[in-house]
Design a protein around this motif. Sequence first.
Motif, PDB file in Angstrom:
ATOM      1  N   ASP A 292       0.861  -1.184   0.000  1.00  0.00           N
ATOM      2  CA  ASP A 292       0.000   0.000   0.000  1.00  0.00           C
ATOM      3  C   ASP A 292       0.901   1.238   0.000  1.00  0.00           C
ATOM      4  O   ASP A 292       1.697   1.420   0.914  1.00  0.00           O
TER       5      ASP A 292
ATOM      6  N   ASN B 119      -5.842   1.888   2.185  1.00  0.00           N
ATOM      7  CA  ASN B 119      -6.629   1.173   1.175  1.00  0.00           C
ATOM      8  C   ASN B 119      -7.853   0.503   1.798  1.00  0.00           C
ATOM      9  O   ASN B 119      -7.866   0.137   2.976  1.00  0.00           O
TER      10      ASN B 119
ATOM     11  N   LEU C  94      -6.070  -3.462  -5.254  1.00  0.00           N
ATOM     12  CA  LEU C  94      -5.405  -2.173  -5.077  1.00  0.00           C
ATOM     13  C   LEU C  94      -4.372  -1.981  -6.175  1.00  0.00           C
ATOM     14  O   LEU C  94      -3.639  -2.918  -6.512  1.00  0.00           O
TER      15      LEU C  94
ATOM     16  N   SER D 125      -8.287   1.770  -4.702  1.00  0.00           N
ATOM     17  CA  SER D 125      -8.659   0.462  -4.161  1.00  0.00           C
ATOM     18  C   SER D 125     -10.153   0.238  -4.332  1.00  0.00           C
ATOM     19  O   SER D 125     -10.950   1.183  -4.359  1.00  0.00           O
TER      20      SER D 125
END
Length: 424
Positions: A142, A152, A326, A343
Motif C-alpha cells: 500500500d 486502502n 489495489l 482500491s
Amino acid sequence: MKKTLVALATLAVAGAASAQSSVVMFGVVDTSISGFSNRAEDLNGPTLLNPTYLNRGSVKTSRTELRNSAYNSSRFGFRGTEDLGGGLAASFWLEAPITNDDGQQGLSTFARRSTVSLSGGFGELRLGRDYTPSFWNETVFDPFGTNGAGTNLIHTVINGSFAAFGPTITPVPGITNVTGNSSVRNSNSIGYFLPRNLGGFYGQAMYALHENTKYDPGTATPPGISAAGLLNPGTVATTRAGRYFGGRFGYQNGPLDVAVAYGNTTTGDSFYAGTTSYLKVATLGASYDFGPVKLFGEVARAKRETEYDITPLPGGTPDVDLDGYLVGATVPVGPGLIRVAYSHVKYDFNLPLSFAGDPKANKFALGYVHNLSKRTALYATVARVRNKNGASLTAGGPAFFNTPAGVFTPKTSTGYDLGIRHAF
C-alpha cells in the motif's frame, strides 16, 4: 594488589559483554490536522403504499480532528540484541503506541510489539505479540502504508467493519462472537522467519494461542450468565476463540518484490450453540521500482464464515465474502514523494434468492510527503470514497447519518490529513 586484579578482570568481562550487546531507544511522533465529511442520501420516493412520502434529501456528517499516526504510526520503544556466539543471537523488542495528540496513551502498554527471539543460521524463532504474516501484504504493498485517510479499502474492511458487516439477521439463540486476536497483531504468538540468505526468498509463519479453558468432556463447559442473572448457554468461549494461524512467502530481488499471504482468525467459538466463526484472509501483492516511479498492486479474498455442528435454526449468520484489489504508485520528486492509490472492494452475502446488487466501494487517494531531513517530514493526503448498494465505508471520522434506520443510504466520504512526522 589481589583486589585490584579482581576488579580489573571484572571490568574487562563486563566490557566484553557490553561490546557484544546493544540496546536502542527509538520512536515516531506523528501529528496531523485531519478532516472528514460523509454524505448519506434518502433514495426513497412515493410508492403505491405510501404515495405521500416526502424525500428527506441528504445529510452530511463532518468532523475536524487533531490526530496521530496519519503518515507513520506514533510509537516509542526499546530493542536490543545480544551476540551469543556461534552465529546465534538473542533479541527483544518492546514497542508502545503513542497518542501524542492528547497524551493519553504511552508506555503503559507495549501493545504494538512485545517479543523475545532467538536467531541464527536456522532463521528466527520469535515469541510474544507481533504483526501477523497476513497483515504484512496489506501494508507493504500500500503506497500509504495503511495509515491515515489514504489507507486502502482492503485493510479498512478486513480489520474494521468486515467482521460485523452484513444484512440484519436475528441470530441463533445462544450464539456469541467472542473477539480474540486480530488479523493485524496477535498476542501469545509463536513465529518463525526463514533465514535471510535464501537468494531473495523470504517467509514467515505464525501460530497464536487462544488461551481459553478447554473442558473434557465438553458437556462440562459451564454456561454463561446473562445480564438478567439467568443462565445463558453459549456465551463462553471454549476452545478456539482467539486462535490465529497464517503464513507469508515472497521473493525480493532488486526492484521486484512479490509475496502471497494467508491468515485464519477464530473470532468466536461456542460449545452450547455448536458454532465456530472464522475470518479467513488471502492476499497476493507485488511492487516494482522503475526508478522514476514505483508501482504497487494487491488482490485479496476474505471470508467471514460460521461453521455449525448442528443444523442452524432460521436466521443463522450467513457467510460473507469479500473481493478487493489495489493499484498504486509512488513518484520521487526532489526531496519529496508523491503517493497515489486506487482500491476497490465488493461484498457477497451468499443469500439465496437475493436480487439486490452486491455492496461495493472504491477509493482514490492522493498524497505528497516533503522530507525536511532523514527524520522529519511534512505531508498532505486527500481521499475520496464512493459507496454503492449499501456499502458504508468512510475515509474516517463520523459514521454516516442513519436516523431513522433504513431511510438514508451511504454515498460518499472525503478525508484529508495535513501533518508532520518526526522519527528518532
